[in-house]
Design a protein around this motif. Structure first.
Motif, PDB file in Angstrom:
ATOM      1  N   ALA A  46       0.806  -1.208  -0.099  1.00 53.65           N
ATOM      2  CA  ALA A  46       0.212  -0.173  -0.237  1.00 53.65           C
ATOM      3  C   ALA A  46       0.931   1.221   0.127  1.00 53.65           C
ATOM      4  O   ALA A  46       1.982   1.120   0.331  1.00 53.65           O
ATOM      5  CB  ALA A  46      -0.963   0.029   1.185  1.00 53.65           C
ATOM      6  N   PRO A  47       0.420   2.345  -0.568  1.00 52.27           N
ATOM      7  CA  PRO A  47       1.218   3.558  -0.500  1.00 52.27           C
ATOM      8  C   PRO A  47       1.834   4.030   0.805  1.00 52.27           C
ATOM      9  O   PRO A  47       0.995   3.963   1.759  1.00 52.27           O
ATOM     10  CB  PRO A  47       0.355   4.842  -1.473  1.00 52.27           C
ATOM     11  N   ALA A  84       8.590  -7.983   3.274  1.00 54.96           N
ATOM     12  CA  ALA A  84       7.899  -8.988   2.922  1.00 54.96           C
ATOM     13  C   ALA A  84       6.196  -8.608   3.409  1.00 54.96           C
ATOM     14  O   ALA A  84       5.080  -9.031   2.897  1.00 54.96           O
ATOM     15  CB  ALA A  84       8.037 -10.306   3.578  1.00 54.96           C
ATOM     16  N   THR A  85       6.282  -8.195   4.660  1.00 59.36           N
ATOM     17  CA  THR A  85       4.939  -7.838   5.373  1.00 59.36           C
ATOM     18  C   THR A  85       4.235  -6.863   4.729  1.00 59.36           C
ATOM     19  O   THR A  85       2.918  -6.756   4.309  1.00 59.36           O
ATOM     20  CB  THR A  85       4.815  -7.488   6.539  1.00 59.36           C
ATOM     21  N   LEU A  86       4.810  -5.883   4.209  1.00 61.41           N
ATOM     22  CA  LEU A  86       4.430  -4.647   3.084  1.00 61.41           C
ATOM     23  C   LEU A  86       3.925  -5.274   1.853  1.00 61.41           C
ATOM     24  O   LEU A  86       2.845  -4.787   1.504  1.00 61.41           O
ATOM     25  CB  LEU A  86       5.472  -3.503   2.927  1.00 61.41           C
ATOM     26  N   ASN A  87       4.687  -6.174   1.140  1.00 57.53           N
ATOM     27  CA  ASN A  87       4.333  -6.501   0.119  1.00 57.53           C
ATOM     28  C   ASN A  87       2.823  -7.475   0.050  1.00 57.53           C
ATOM     29  O   ASN A  87       1.991  -7.385  -0.597  1.00 57.53           O
ATOM     30  CB  ASN A  87       5.378  -7.407  -0.553  1.00 57.53           C
ATOM     31  N   SER A 109       0.914  -5.242   6.901  1.00 60.28           N
ATOM     32  CA  SER A 109       0.907  -4.028   7.433  1.00 60.28           C
ATOM     33  C   SER A 109       1.077  -2.937   6.245  1.00 60.28           C
ATOM     34  O   SER A 109       1.455  -3.016   5.363  1.00 60.28           O
ATOM     35  CB  SER A 109       2.136  -3.922   8.636  1.00 60.28           C
ATOM     36  N   ALA A 110       0.565  -1.629   6.889  1.00 60.71           N
ATOM     37  CA  ALA A 110       0.280  -0.637   6.025  1.00 60.71           C
ATOM     38  C   ALA A 110       0.885   0.643   6.560  1.00 60.71           C
ATOM     39  O   ALA A 110      -0.037   1.436   6.862  1.00 60.71           O
ATOM     40  CB  ALA A 110      -0.971  -0.705   5.379  1.00 60.71           C
ATOM     41  N   VAL A 139      10.757   7.906  -8.522  1.00 63.89           N
ATOM     42  CA  VAL A 139       9.688   6.817  -8.249  1.00 63.89           C
ATOM     43  C   VAL A 139       9.036   6.684  -7.117  1.00 63.89           C
ATOM     44  O   VAL A 139       9.102   7.566  -6.234  1.00 63.89           O
ATOM     45  CB  VAL A 139      10.754   5.527  -7.884  1.00 63.89           C
ATOM     46  N   GLU A 140       7.754   5.944  -7.187  1.00 67.45           N
ATOM     47  CA  GLU A 140       6.908   6.003  -5.960  1.00 67.45           C
ATOM     48  C   GLU A 140       7.624   5.248  -4.885  1.00 67.45           C
ATOM     49  O   GLU A 140       8.447   4.363  -5.006  1.00 67.45           O
ATOM     50  CB  GLU A 140       5.657   5.005  -6.141  1.00 67.45           C
ATOM     51  N   ALA A 141       7.638   5.990  -3.671  1.00 63.06           N
ATOM     52  CA  ALA A 141       8.347   5.273  -2.589  1.00 63.06           C
ATOM     53  C   ALA A 141       8.165   3.658  -2.324  1.00 63.06           C
ATOM     54  O   ALA A 141       8.813   3.186  -1.943  1.00 63.06           O
ATOM     55  CB  ALA A 141       8.121   6.069  -1.227  1.00 63.06           C
ATOM     56  N   ARG A 142       6.845   3.486  -2.676  1.00 63.09           N
ATOM     57  CA  ARG A 142       6.446   2.164  -2.132  1.00 63.09           C
ATOM     58  C   ARG A 142       7.003   1.053  -3.454  1.00 63.09           C
ATOM     59  O   ARG A 142       6.784   0.019  -3.370  1.00 63.09           O
ATOM     60  CB  ARG A 142       5.025   1.782  -2.160  1.00 63.09           C
ATOM     61  N   LYS A 143       7.620   1.498  -4.478  1.00 56.30           N
ATOM     62  CA  LYS A 143       7.970   0.727  -5.638  1.00 56.30           C
ATOM     63  C   LYS A 143       9.262  -0.291  -5.204  1.00 56.30           C
ATOM     64  O   LYS A 143      10.369   0.292  -4.962  1.00 56.30           O
ATOM     65  CB  LYS A 143       8.452   1.379  -6.824  1.00 56.30           C
TER      66      LYS A 143
END
Lengths: 279, 165
Positions: free
Chosen positions: A4-5, A38-41, A45-46, B20-24
């Motif tokens: 998530a962003p 891994a937990t973010l992907n 967790s977000a 880049v997007e931070a989450r990329k």
């Protein structure tokens, strides 16, 4: 999946990172990232913000000083694996290191991150407990040191406060009479253990004293097996296995009954390691 | 606090500047932004090894690093290792010994194996089959059953050691 962003900020100092944690209560610290990413992907967790602490200087050292081995929070597993200081003065860590993840994981993952995350199936938290080590933390109120016995509170829960950052771990340096043992069972080398055991003791004539057995993968935190420690100090291996007072839950890898059986298997292996070492 | 990050890094010898997007993740960045699709996306949580690439000289999981973390870094993907000829002998051995079928794991497998071979060369040793298996334990292959891969890596280790002495 994709994370998530979130926003990203590279902290340049501990003070900056601590301040950012204060301003962003749901921020997470990014060290090696080998569990966090891994937990973010997987969107387990977000957080709104990742605070990257990899650029903070002075946290990557491994040093032997005043009877202890001090390992900076950002020392990577590979650093420890190749460290002559670790090999000589912290042999339990040296024994455990090859079991942690895979080479590409060990190149990034940090010892501090593993202790801070406190995965109950991970190797290093159990090593810290077996060695009766301690954790240095820094927060808005300054620095403090937490003993391993007071540090692990629950599932992924530690004594660290929400704005505290683990800065180093400290382990008593091995002496001539130090004995260590390590074994784990995993389906694939490098995976999280089904059950694992980290142990330390001191030679006492032909026997052992000060035996500390720390199991992982059998509860919400690494767990001591006190009854077995006393039996092992008497040289009674069968008694030590019989005295195992673990009550592991079933999980995706094995039933609690299987885990308990395997804990006994590991105890015999580790007991042999402890007894076969000679200075 | 920024959701987009400006980064400048070196990828396969070329200097790259991107926002880049931070989450990329790093692997999505090299694939989607740079068009380097040799690094594969498998599990996206660090288990399968299909995204293995080099950052600052050591292998990492491309799915467990952010592109934003790579500002100032030197990144090498399978395209770089391949174009430079660094893994040419390894690639030839994989082909000769049928060490790939679908090929999905192969870029990661080659990159991981190359690190072991370099470490072995540095200490003038040929890695044992057990060491080879351990080093590639973080790279899944669902086709070959690994035997042919271990054969290929072992043959290159021996050939490189022989060529050196």
């Amino acid at each position: 999946m994709k994370p998530a962003p979130f926003a990203y900020k590279k902290a340049r100092s501990l003070d900056e990172a601590i301040a950012l944690l204060g301003e962003n209560p749901d921020a997470r610290l990014l060290a090696g990232g080998q569990s966090l990413m891994a937990t973010l992907n997987m969107r387990l967790s977000a957080p709104s913000l990742l605070i990257d602490i990899n650029g903070i200087g002075g946290l990557g050292g491994i040093a032997h000083k005043s009877g202890a081995v001090e390992i900076g929070a950002l020392a990577r597993h590979t650093d420890a694996e190749r460290s002559a200081t670790i090999a000589q003065h912290a042999p339990l860590i040296a024994r455990a290191m090859p079991f942690i993840g895979h080479p590409a994981i060990r190149n990034r993952g940090t010892l501090g991150g593993s202790i801070a995350f406190a995965d109950p199936a991970a190797e290093l938290p159990a090593c810290l407990l077996a060695l009766d080590g301690e954790v240095d933390a820094q927060g808005p109120k300054g620095k403090r040191t937490i003993k391993a016995g007071d540090y692990f509170k629950g599932l992924y829960e530690t004594a660290l406060g929400p704005q505290e950052i683990l800065t180093a771990i400290r382990l008593p340096a091995a002496s001539a009479d130090t004995r260590v043992g390590f074994a784990e069972l995993a389906r694939r080398h490098g995976d999280y253990a089904i059950v694992g055991l980290a142990a330390s003791a001191r030679a006492d004539g032909k026997g052992l004293k000060d035996v500390r057995l720390a199991y992982f993968g059998v509860g919400n935190t690494p767990l001591r097996a006190a009854g077995s420690e006393a039996a092992l100090a008497r040289g009674d291996i069968d008694g030590a296995v019989a005295a195992l007072d673990l009550d592991p839950h079933d999980d995706i890898q094995a039933t609690g009954a299987v885990k308990k059986h395997l804990a006994g298997v590991l105890l015999r292996r580790v007991a042999a390691q402890l007894m076969e070492q000679r200075p | 606090m920024s959701m987009d990050i400006d980064i400048t890094l070196t990828v396969n010898g070329e200097r790259v500047t991107e926002r880049v997007e931070a989450r990329k993740t790093l692997v999505d960045f090299v694939r989607d932004d740079l068009g380097l699709t040799g690094s594969h996306v498998g599990c996206e949580h660090g288990v399968c090894g299909a995204c293995t690439m080099r950052v600052d000289g050591v292998i990492v999981r491309g799915c467990l690093m952010l592109a934003a973390q790579c500002d100032g870094a030197t990144v090498e993907t399978i395209e770089g290792l391949s174009d430079s000829g660094e893994v040419a002998d390894l690639q030839a051995a994989f082909e000769q010994r049928n060490a790939l079928q679908c090929g999905y794991c192969t870029p990661g497998m080659l990159t991981a194996a190359q690190e072991l071979l370099q470490q072995a060369q540095a200490r003038n040793a040929v890695p044992s089959r057990d060491e080879i298996r351990e080093h590639i334990s973080g790279n899944y292959c669902r086709c070959t059953g690994y035997h042919a891969i271990v054969d290929a890596v072992e043959s290159v280790a021996k050939a490189r050691a022989g060529a050196k002495s």
